[in-house]
Enzyme design. Structure first.
Site, PDB file in Angstrom:
ATOM      1  N   HIS A 127      -1.846   2.686   0.757  1.00  0.00           N
ATOM      2  CA  HIS A 127      -3.193   2.343   0.294  1.00  0.00           C
ATOM      3  C   HIS A 127      -4.237   2.497   1.388  1.00  0.00           C
ATOM      4  CE1 HIS A 127      -2.014  -1.674   1.916  1.00  0.00           C
ATOM      5  NE2 HIS A 127      -3.294  -1.832   2.134  1.00  0.00           N
TER       6      HIS A 127
ATOM      7  N   ASP B 158       4.483   1.759  -0.896  1.00  0.00           N
ATOM      8  CA  ASP B 158       3.242   1.606  -0.131  1.00  0.00           C
ATOM      9  C   ASP B 158       3.431   1.982   1.331  1.00  0.00           C
ATOM     10  OD1 ASP B 158       0.508   1.079   0.115  1.00  0.00           O
ATOM     11  OD2 ASP B 158       0.869  -0.963   0.821  1.00  0.00           O
TER      12      ASP B 158
ATOM     13  N   GLY C 157      -7.770  -5.086   7.384  1.00  0.00           N
ATOM     14  CA  GLY C 157      -7.600  -4.137   8.487  1.00  0.00           C
ATOM     15  C   GLY C 157      -6.234  -4.216   9.120  1.00  0.00           C
TER      16      GLY C 157
ATOM     17  N   SER D 108      -3.364  -4.025   7.528  1.00  0.00           N
ATOM     18  CA  SER D 108      -2.392  -3.207   6.812  1.00  0.00           C
ATOM     19  C   SER D 108      -1.878  -2.068   7.682  1.00  0.00           C
ATOM     20  CB  SER D 108      -3.018  -2.611   5.548  1.00  0.00           C
ATOM     21  OG  SER D 108      -3.247  -3.594   4.578  1.00  0.00           O
TER      22      SER D 108
ATOM     23  N   GLY E 123      22.898   4.666 -12.578  1.00  0.00           N
ATOM     24  CA  GLY E 123      23.586   5.023 -13.817  1.00  0.00           C
ATOM     25  C   GLY E 123      23.880   3.855 -14.740  1.00  0.00           C
TER      26      GLY E 123
ATOM     27  N   LEU F 197      20.036  -2.757 -16.568  1.00  0.00           N
ATOM     28  CA  LEU F 197      20.287  -4.173 -16.340  1.00  0.00           C
ATOM     29  C   LEU F 197      19.345  -5.036 -17.168  1.00  0.00           C
ATOM     30  CD1 LEU F 197      20.601  -4.030 -12.449  1.00  0.00           C
ATOM     31  CD2 LEU F 197      22.465  -4.039 -14.115  1.00  0.00           C
TER      32      LEU F 197
END
Length: 329
Positions: A86, A116, A185, A187, A244, A247
């Site tokens: 982001h 992300d 800031g 992140s 495969g 759930l």
């Protein structure tokens, strides 16, 4: 009481020289201080995305929007820098600012919205941080990031929880929760242990109504970070694993005595069927990770690559059983 809101961490302000703030948390132990290696600062950068003029600024409560600036961590040799998806979303150019104030252009090697995580590359050798192990609860940790675009800052706290999933930020989450202060800031910044090893990539803060820190903050685990970065380097995208089976949650009455997820269906002829899974089995652990929710299972599978073999623990007819699942290539 106001509704809780999830917020990314990102903002832009004029650049000012390096600021190092040590914020100590906890009781008497805090008086002893938190070990921090200043050399870590050389491996953390400010990330400056450049977007088209007129791009709207993120609004309070908008958790999926673009960030005005962020942080990044040198993750491996060759100029590779990890940050958040982001932070660089819709950027037409990206620059990184080093601890010494220099700014370098960066290439976006790849970006994975599912987790992300984004990977940048610069044409300069920068020192990568060593990768640390999953920290224990209560361990002292520090974040290094660029809050509000002020310059690199250090805040310290403790590990509040590990292996957090289902927090509502991303489809796949494997978070370390910490009370170390984070702000817009931050992140893409580093979460490091006392030895200076990277234990997480700062990702998000949890807040009531604005960007103010309330001590519930999240960093992406190095296990998930490494998994994604390896694929972005090799393929430019993440090649996901597929188990495969489908759930479903256990009925509430059954959850009184058993925690896990029931297999609702097994794909015919697929890896799960070959491994011996049956409809009705209850999965309680995948590769040693306890399974309590669908988000736990999604993360446990995503951490592996096609071709990996993982042990899956199930309950069948009241008996525990471990099956080896070969993830299809």
């Amino acid at each position: 009481m106001p509704q809780s809101a999830f917020r990314r961490s990102g903002a832009k302000m004029p650049y000012v020289p390096l600021v190092v703030l040590l914020v100590l948390f906890g009781g008497p132990a805090a008086a002893d201080g938190v070990a921090f290696k200043p050399s870590v600062l050389q491996s953390v950068v400010s990330v400056i995305p450049v977007r088209e003029p007129g791009t709207p600024k993120p609004q309070p409560g908008d958790v999926r929007g673009e960030e005005r600036s962020g942080s990044g961590v040198v993750i491996r040799p060759g100029g590779y820098i990890a940050t958040n998806h982001h932070v660089v979303l819709n950027a037409r150019q990206v620059f990184v600012r080093l601890a010494d104030g220099r700014e370098l252009p960066a290439e976006v090697v790849g970006s994975d919205e599912t987790t992300d995580i984004a990977l940048l590359k610069v044409a300069e050798a920068l020192p990568p941080l060593a990768l640390g192990k999953e920290p224990p609860l209560g361990a002292r940790v520090c974040t290094v990031s660029d809050p509000f675009g002020m310059g690199l800052s250090v805040t310290c706290g403790v590990v509040s929880a590990v292996r957090r999933t289902g927090m509502g930020f991303n489809m796949i989450e494997d978070f370390i929760q910490t009370d170390a202060v984070l702000n817009p800031g931050s992140s893409g910044g580093a979460l490091v242990d006392g030895s200076g090893a990277l234990v997480g990539l700062v990702a998000a803060i949890f807040t009531r109504s604005a960007d103010a820190n309330i001590g519930v903050n999240f960093a992406i685990s190095t296990a998930l970070l490494s998994r994604v970065v390896d694929d972005l380097v090799a393929h430019g995208e993440v090649i996901p694993a597929y188990a495969g089976f489908r759930l479903t949650a256990l009925p509430r009455a059954e959850r009184r005595t058993l925690a896990g997820l029931r297999i609702a269906a097994v794909e015919s002829g697929d890896a799960a069927e070959r491994a011996g899974f049956r409809t009705g089995d209850v999965i309680t652990a995948i590769a040693g990770r306890a399974i309590r929710s669908r988000s736990d299972a999604l993360t446990a599978i995503y951490l592996h690559r096609p071709g990996d073999r993982i042990d899956v623990t199930v309950m069948r007819d009241g008996q525990g059983k471990t099956l080896a699942l070969d993830i299809p290539k």
